[in-house]
Design a protein around this motif. Structure first.
Motif, PDB file in Angstrom:
ATOM      1  N   ASP A  43      -5.106  11.441  10.335  1.00  0.00           N
ATOM      2  CA  ASP A  43      -5.668  11.660   8.994  1.00  0.00           C
ATOM      3  C   ASP A  43      -6.049  13.117   8.795  1.00  0.00           C
ATOM      4  O   ASP A  43      -5.725  13.730   7.766  1.00  0.00           O
ATOM      5  N   GLU A  57      -0.364   5.308   3.962  1.00  0.00           N
ATOM      6  CA  GLU A  57      -1.447   4.489   4.492  1.00  0.00           C
ATOM      7  C   GLU A  57      -0.984   3.621   5.667  1.00  0.00           C
ATOM      8  O   GLU A  57      -1.814   3.010   6.342  1.00  0.00           O
ATOM      9  N   LYS A 105       0.842  -1.198   0.000  1.00  0.00           N
ATOM     10  CA  LYS A 105       0.000   0.000   0.000  1.00  0.00           C
ATOM     11  C   LYS A 105       0.883   1.256   0.000  1.00  0.00           C
ATOM     12  O   LYS A 105       2.113   1.176   0.162  1.00  0.00           O
TER      13      LYS A 105
END
Length: 552
Positions: free
Chosen positions: A543, A341, A337
């Protein structure tokens, strides 16, 4: 199956982006410190310095470093430094943006916030290439000091505050724009300017006032191709009380060249595009600026301005390091990934984003204080926050650059990575911490600032609007008077500088940033002792913090 020479999993360069429009923390800091400021010039500058063309100029100016020519081909002494064309392109851009003496002009075009506007532009330009900002910063710092010699200020101020760049060696009156530098450091003294050995002998008087001939040596004199310099020298016959400030032009009013002998250029760790030199004065003509014996206070006043730039410059370097790391990890894949992430990488990126935003907030707040020097409270805050911001932000810079480079791995360590920007930033970071006084000098200057007024009361007023935002921040605000009284000693002055910096940063973020930024910053820096990047708690909203910091 990819072929051997297919290029896969490499991040595209971060270029042709608007560095201002993609910097939400900087835009929010401007709204807080200068509401109503016209930011269109910053948007234009952000697009220019984020362009691939300007990145190329910056790379070439650092690869093809300045060359000293002491003599011409006929044997005449010329003492000139030759630069790559990229250097001149960068200087043209910086002066065109008014990053030098322009804020001191009555018609600067920035309303009540010329120093805030200039500070934001300085940060943006630093993201591109900081080396050329040395003569820009010195020109900014010395312009108001020239007022102590009204005749020189009258003649030189129009060119110092103009937005023109002219590198030619000719009299100031024949140039649309000029730059100025400073020459204080000597090999036997360093920061101890009173150890100065340069001597000044009276040489009469003219329209610029008292004229002297200087004999001596300067160990570090950056940007020797500036049009003039402010230097320190002892006036003959005045003893230890005669250390004075002098104006020393490269080209004399009659068009002849002054005897400023460039002995060599320094081979520095970074800051490659800027020529730092060792020079000798041999009966060099100079004019007194201010009163005899008042050289140190004048130098300290100029140093305050350049220390602001050290904080701004490091904040800009942090932002560019962060932007490159965010951009790279958003495109590079590993272990199935994208890098950003992975939870560990998210923690590192979010932590770097917090540090960058806090540095921006403190630097811009300090710039606002310079716009309000008629207010005694703001004047005191500027005096106190300058050594604090310079100490803490610059001290964090090298660690920040290293961690951001680790996000790129080997791609960040090679010179060609990202137009060479990550490697340049890593080499540049120690400079802002050393220039104009290293950490100990800043800590000592903070102790001197504590004697200038009721600092505890001034900080209490500054921090009051942030009360209630976070329990750890409230605890630090409440403890501030005791911290100041208990750590106002030389042995613990660094601790005081750190604690005040973190508290003011937390308070500023509480007023300008979203809750996820405030909470994560105060949890990591105030509630616990943050010791390494990437150690935010599980409660941090990484995030959201990363999304806010994304450059595009």
């Amino acid at each position: 199956m990819p072929l051997t020479h297919d290029v896969l999993n490499q991040a595209a360069p971060l270029s042709d982006v608007n560095l201002f429009e993609g910097n939400q923390p900087l835009r929010d800091a401007l709204t807080f410190n200068a509401p109503g400021l016209n930011v269109e010039p910053l948007a234009s500058l952000g697009a220019l310095v984020g362009s691939a063309e300007m990145q190329r100029h910056a790379r070439l100016a650092n690869v093809h470093t300045p060359e000293l020519h002491t003599h011409d081909r006929f044997g005449n002494r010329v003492d000139e430094v030759e630069f790559h064309p990229g250097y001149h392109a960068l200087m043209t851009t910086a002066t065109g943006a008014g990053l030098h003496g322009t804020p001191w002009a009555e018609d600067s075009g920035a309303g009540a916030s010329p120093h805030v506007l200039r500070a934001a532009g300085f940060m943006l330009f630093t993201e591109l290439e900081p080396s050329t900002l040395c003569p820009i910063s010195m020109s900014y710092a010395v312009t108001p000091a020239l007022k102590d010699n009204p005749a020189i200020y009258r003649d030189w101020a129009p060119q110092l505050t103009s937005r023109a760049y002219d590198p030619a060696m000719k009299p100031w009156r024949n140039k649309a724009g000029v730059t100025m530098g400073m020459g204080m450091t000597e090999k036997q003294g360093g920061s101890d300017v009173r150890a100065n050995s340069t001597r000044a002998v009276p040489d009469g008087r003219d329209v610029w006032g008292e004229r002297y001939r200087l004999t001596g040596h300067k160990w570090f004199m950056s940007a020797p191709m500036c049009d003039a310099f402010l230097v320190l020298a002892y006036v003959e016959g005045m003893g230890e009380g005669g250390l004075s400030c002098f104006f020393l032009p490269r080209v004399l009013p009659d068009g002849s060249r002054n005897t400023l002998r460039i002995q060599r250029l320094k081979d520095k760790l970074g800051n490659k595009a800027n020529a730092s030199s060792e020079v000798e004065f041999d009966e060099t003509l100079a004019w007194l600026v201010g009163e005899p014996g008042r050289g140190v206070p004048q130098i300290l006043a100029m140093g305050t301005m350049t220390r602001l730039d050290c904080a701004l410059g490091t904040s800009g370097l942090m932002r560019q390091s962060l932007s490159i790391a965010l951009h790279h990890t958003n495109q590079r894949r590993a272990f199935g990934k994208y890098l950003n992430e992975h939870p560990l990488m998210q923690n590192v990126l979010a932590d770097l984003a917090l540090e960058s935003e806090a540095a921006t907030a403190l630097s811009m707040r300090l710039a606002r204080a310079f716009d309000k020097q008629d207010d005694p409270a703001e004047k005191l805050l500027a005096r106190v926050l300058t050594p604090i911001a310079k100490f803490w932000i610059c001290k964090r810079g090298s660690l920040f650059a290293q961690e951001a480079m680790e996000c790129l791995g080997g791609n960040g360590y090679v010179e060609e990575g990202g137009e060479g920007i990550p490697a340049r930033i890593y080499r540049e970071m120690p400079l802002n911490s050393i220039w104009e006084g290293a950490g100990n000098i800043m800590a000592l200057d903070l102790l001197r600032a504590l004697r200038k007024g009721d600092v505890a009361a001034a900080l209490a007023d500054e921090l009051a609007p942030a009360r209630g935002a976070h329990a750890a921040l409230d605890a630090m605000i409440n403890a501030m008077p005791a911290l100041i009284s208990s750590h106002a000693t030389e042995s613990t002055a660094r601790q005081l500088a750190r604690d005040v910096a973190l508290t003011v940063q937390g308070a500023l973020l509480a007023q300008t940033s979203p809750p996820e930024v405030v909470g994560a910053f105060c949890d990591s820096r105030l509630a616990s002792r943050h010791d390494v990047f990437g150690t935010l708690s599980a409660n941090a909203n990484c995030d959201a913090i990363i999304r806010r910091a994304m450059p595009v």
